[in-house]
Design a protein around this motif. Structure first.
Motif, PDB file in Angstrom:
ATOM      1  N   SER A  75      -4.540 -38.968 -34.458  1.00 55.30           N
ATOM      2  CA  SER A  75      -5.125 -40.050 -35.023  1.00 55.30           C
ATOM      3  C   SER A  75      -6.202 -39.733 -36.296  1.00 55.30           C
ATOM      4  N   THR A  76      -6.315 -40.411 -37.114  1.00 51.20           N
ATOM      5  CA  THR A  76      -7.539 -40.187 -38.034  1.00 51.20           C
ATOM      6  C   THR A  76      -8.741 -40.987 -37.555  1.00 51.20           C
ATOM      7  N   MET A  77      -8.730 -41.835 -36.536  1.00 51.81           N
ATOM      8  CA  MET A  77      -9.898 -42.600 -36.168  1.00 51.81           C
ATOM      9  C   MET A  77     -11.160 -41.850 -36.015  1.00 51.81           C
ATOM     10  N   THR A  78     -11.158 -40.692 -35.361  1.00 49.45           N
ATOM     11  CA  THR A  78     -12.378 -40.095 -35.482  1.00 49.45           C
ATOM     12  C   THR A  78     -12.785 -39.146 -36.492  1.00 49.45           C
ATOM     13  N   ALA A  79     -11.730 -38.591 -37.209  1.00 47.88           N
ATOM     14  CA  ALA A  79     -11.788 -38.152 -38.484  1.00 47.88           C
ATOM     15  C   ALA A  79     -12.675 -38.862 -39.442  1.00 47.88           C
ATOM     16  N   SER A  80     -12.469 -39.899 -39.209  1.00 46.61           N
ATOM     17  CA  SER A  80     -13.188 -40.865 -40.316  1.00 46.61           C
ATOM     18  C   SER A  80     -14.774 -41.364 -39.902  1.00 46.61           C
ATOM     19  N   ARG A  81     -15.025 -41.175 -38.241  1.00 47.66           N
ATOM     20  CA  ARG A  81     -16.347 -40.995 -37.715  1.00 47.66           C
ATOM     21  C   ARG A  81     -17.265 -40.079 -38.478  1.00 47.66           C
ATOM     22  N   ILE A  82     -16.770 -38.779 -38.313  1.00 47.15           N
ATOM     23  CA  ILE A  82     -17.654 -37.912 -38.933  1.00 47.15           C
ATOM     24  C   ILE A  82     -16.718 -36.829 -39.837  1.00 47.15           C
ATOM     25  N   PRO A  83     -16.699 -37.366 -40.982  1.00 48.61           N
ATOM     26  CA  PRO A  83     -15.942 -36.550 -42.027  1.00 48.61           C
ATOM     27  C   PRO A  83     -16.159 -35.032 -42.020  1.00 48.61           C
ATOM     28  N   GLY A  84     -15.147 -34.364 -42.158  1.00 51.32           N
ATOM     29  CA  GLY A  84     -15.240 -32.707 -42.200  1.00 51.32           C
ATOM     30  C   GLY A  84     -15.360 -32.190 -41.054  1.00 51.32           C
ATOM     31  N   VAL A  85     -15.368 -32.816 -39.813  1.00 46.27           N
ATOM     32  CA  VAL A  85     -15.610 -32.386 -38.656  1.00 46.27           C
ATOM     33  C   VAL A  85     -14.231 -32.472 -37.606  1.00 46.27           C
ATOM     34  N   GLN A  86     -13.922 -31.329 -37.064  1.00 45.59           N
ATOM     35  CA  GLN A  86     -12.714 -31.629 -35.905  1.00 45.59           C
ATOM     36  C   GLN A  86     -13.470 -31.764 -34.746  1.00 45.59           C
ATOM     37  N   PHE A  87     -13.422 -33.122 -34.347  1.00 44.93           N
ATOM     38  CA  PHE A  87     -14.145 -33.604 -33.234  1.00 44.93           C
ATOM     39  C   PHE A  87     -13.779 -33.121 -31.936  1.00 44.93           C
ATOM     40  N   SER A  88     -14.524 -32.839 -30.846  1.00 43.00           N
ATOM     41  CA  SER A  88     -13.792 -32.629 -29.702  1.00 43.00           C
ATOM     42  C   SER A  88     -14.010 -33.777 -28.647  1.00 43.00           C
ATOM     43  N   HIS A  89     -12.602 -34.364 -28.197  1.00 44.20           N
ATOM     44  CA  HIS A  89     -12.636 -35.741 -27.484  1.00 44.20           C
ATOM     45  C   HIS A  89     -12.671 -35.445 -25.955  1.00 44.20           C
ATOM     46  N   LEU A  90     -13.924 -35.449 -25.370  1.00 42.85           N
ATOM     47  CA  LEU A  90     -14.086 -35.033 -23.995  1.00 42.85           C
ATOM     48  C   LEU A  90     -14.211 -36.273 -23.161  1.00 42.85           C
ATOM     49  N   ALA A  91     -13.860 -36.079 -21.893  1.00 42.27           N
ATOM     50  CA  ALA A  91     -14.062 -36.875 -20.852  1.00 42.27           C
ATOM     51  C   ALA A  91     -15.519 -36.586 -20.352  1.00 42.27           C
ATOM     52  N   ASP A  92     -16.086 -37.757 -19.743  1.00 44.49           N
ATOM     53  CA  ASP A  92     -17.564 -37.386 -19.022  1.00 44.49           C
ATOM     54  C   ASP A  92     -17.231 -36.653 -17.969  1.00 44.49           C
ATOM     55  N   PHE A  93     -18.070 -35.421 -17.973  1.00 44.11           N
ATOM     56  CA  PHE A  93     -17.932 -34.394 -16.999  1.00 44.11           C
ATOM     57  C   PHE A  93     -18.199 -34.840 -15.621  1.00 44.11           C
ATOM     58  N   SER A  94     -18.983 -35.467 -15.220  1.00 42.55           N
ATOM     59  CA  SER A  94     -19.040 -36.078 -14.038  1.00 42.55           C
ATOM     60  C   SER A  94     -17.950 -37.168 -13.489  1.00 42.55           C
ATOM     61  N   LEU A  95     -17.556 -37.823 -14.357  1.00 39.14           N
ATOM     62  CA  LEU A  95     -16.572 -38.845 -14.022  1.00 39.14           C
ATOM     63  C   LEU A  95     -15.244 -37.952 -13.594  1.00 39.14           C
ATOM     64  N   ALA A  96     -14.911 -36.708 -14.265  1.00 41.50           N
ATOM     65  CA  ALA A  96     -13.816 -36.014 -14.372  1.00 41.50           C
ATOM     66  C   ALA A  96     -13.766 -35.207 -13.093  1.00 41.50           C
ATOM     67  N   ARG A  97     -15.205 -34.687 -12.793  1.00 42.76           N
ATOM     68  CA  ARG A  97     -15.465 -33.966 -11.614  1.00 42.76           C
ATOM     69  C   ARG A  97     -15.114 -34.837 -10.101  1.00 42.76           C
ATOM     70  N   ALA A  98     -15.711 -36.068 -10.414  1.00 43.51           N
ATOM     71  CA  ALA A  98     -15.457 -37.099  -9.226  1.00 43.51           C
ATOM     72  C   ALA A  98     -14.048 -37.426  -9.204  1.00 43.51           C
ATOM     73  N   ALA A  99     -13.466 -37.640 -10.145  1.00 44.49           N
ATOM     74  CA  ALA A  99     -12.134 -38.043 -10.188  1.00 44.49           C
ATOM     75  C   ALA A  99     -11.101 -37.040  -9.244  1.00 44.49           C
ATOM     76  N   VAL A 100     -11.541 -35.337  -9.677  1.00 40.83           N
ATOM     77  CA  VAL A 100     -10.622 -34.611  -9.151  1.00 40.83           C
ATOM     78  C   VAL A 100     -11.000 -34.497  -7.544  1.00 40.83           C
ATOM     79  N   GLU A 101     -12.352 -34.431  -7.264  1.00 41.10           N
ATOM     80  CA  GLU A 101     -12.722 -34.672  -5.967  1.00 41.10           C
ATOM     81  C   GLU A 101     -12.094 -35.821  -5.098  1.00 41.10           C
ATOM     82  N   GLN A 102     -12.092 -36.929  -5.827  1.00 46.82           N
ATOM     83  CA  GLN A 102     -11.350 -38.002  -5.085  1.00 46.82           C
ATOM     84  C   GLN A 102      -9.963 -37.762  -4.731  1.00 46.82           C
ATOM     85  N   ALA A 103      -9.257 -37.374  -5.854  1.00 47.25           N
ATOM     86  CA  ALA A 103      -7.910 -36.735  -5.807  1.00 47.25           C
ATOM     87  C   ALA A 103      -7.647 -35.755  -4.448  1.00 47.25           C
ATOM     88  N   GLU A 104      -8.516 -35.089  -4.641  1.00 47.19           N
ATOM     89  CA  GLU A 104      -8.334 -33.912  -3.174  1.00 47.19           C
ATOM     90  C   GLU A 104      -8.694 -34.642  -1.842  1.00 47.19           C
TER      91      GLU A 104
END
Ligand code: ADE
Length: 234
Positions: free
Chosen positions: A114-143
Motif C-alpha cells: 500500500s502507498t498509504m504510509t509511503a505518502s506519510r513520510i516521503p522517501g522513507v521505507q517505514f517499519s509497520h510495528l505492533a505495540d511491543f507490550s500488546l504483542a507480548r501480552a497477546a503471546v502470554e495470553q495465548a500461552e
C-alpha cells in the motif's frame, strides 16, 4: 461529537477497541462475549458496540476492508474519541508453509504494497510495528489459554489486493520470513505510530495461498474464538 464516519457521542466509545473487518463479526463479538452491549454507531453499516468483558469496558467496532477504510476509523477513534488501544481481529491467507489454516498469528510487524504510509513520510521505507507490550501480552495470553489453535508471532504482508495471483511475490516474502497476507495491519500500525495509540493485529488463517486449504463459510464464523479471546484479554 460525531465524526464523518462514526455517529457515537464521545463517552459512548471505550478507550480500547476490538476491530474486526466485518460488521457482522463486530455484532457477534458483542452478542457472544460482551455484557450489556449497546449499539453506538452504524454509519455506512460499520457497526460499533460498547459493553464490558470481565468487568472492563470495551468497544467492538468494524474497520471495513483495506488500508484506507481502517485508517479512517482508527484515526477518528484516536483523535475524536480518545481511544488508546485498537486490536484488529480478522482473517488472513497463509503464505508460509510453517502456518496452517485455523492457526492464529500475532502480527508483530507488517510489510505492505500500500502507498498509504509511503505518502506519510516521503522517501522513507517505514517499519509497520505492533505495540511491543500488546504483542507480548497477546503471546502470554495465548500461552495461558492453551487450546487447539497453534499460535505464531511474526510478520504479515498487508496488501491492497485480494485477487492478485503472484506466486513469485509469495515466494520472496516467505523467503524473508513473512507468515501470511491480510489487508489492514500495516495501515493500523501506521495510525498507531502517528496518533500514539497502541495497536496490534491478531489474525486467524482462513485460507492458504500455497497449500490451497481453506475454511468453510461456517468455520469462518466459528473458528475465530481464540483470536477474539486473546484480543479481549489485552
Ligand atoms: N484475508 C483472508 N485471506 C486473505 C487472502 N488470501 N488475501 C488477503 N487477505 C486475506
Amino acid at each position: 461529537m460525531p465524526t464523518p464516519h462514526i455517529r457515537a457521542e464521545r463517552g459512548q466509545i471505550a478507550d480500547r477497541v476490538i476491530m474486526p473487518g466485518d460488521p457482522r463479526r463486530a455484532e457477534r463479538i458483542a452478542t457472544d462475549y460482551l455484557e450489556d452491549a449497546e449499539l453506538v454507531t452504524d454509519v455506512r453499516g460499520i457497526l460499533g458496540f460498547t459493553g464490558t468483558w470481565e468487568g472492563r469496558r470495551v468497544t467492538a467496532m468494524a474497520s471495513g476492508m483495506g488500508a484506507p477504510s481502517i485508517t479512517i476509523y482508527a484515526t477518528e477513534l484516536a483523535r475524536e474519541y480518545g481511544v488508546r488501544q485498537i486490536v484488529r481481529v480478522g482473517t488472513c491467507g497463509g503464505m508460509s508453509t510453517d502456518v496452517a489454516v485455523r492457526d492464529v498469528i500475532i502480527a508483530t510487524g507488517a510489510h505492505t504494497d500500500s502507498t498509504m504510509t509511503a505518502s506519510r513520510i516521503p522517501g522513507v521505507q517505514f517499519s509497520h510495528l505492533a505495540d511491543f507490550s500488546l504483542a507480548r501480552a497477546a503471546v502470554e495470553q495465548a500461552e495461558r489459554m492453551g487450546g487447539d489453535a497453534a499460535i505464531h508471532a511474526g510478520a504479515v504482508f498487508t496488501s491492497d489486493h485480494f485477487y492478485l495471483d503472484r506466486p513469485a511475490l509469495t515466494e520472496a516474502l516467505t523467503a524473508h520470513g513473512t507468515l501470511a497476507v491480510e489487508m489492514e495491519a500495516a495501515a493500523l500500525y501506521a495510525v498507531g505510530a502517528a496518533e500514539k495509540v497502541r495497536t496490534l493485529a491478531v489474525v486467524t488463517v482462513s485460507d492458504h495461498l500455497v497449500t490451497g486449504e481453506s475454511m468453510t463459510a461456517d468455520e469462518r464464523e466459528t473458528q475465530f474464538d481464540a483470536a477474539a479471546r486473546i484480543a479481549l484479554a489485552l
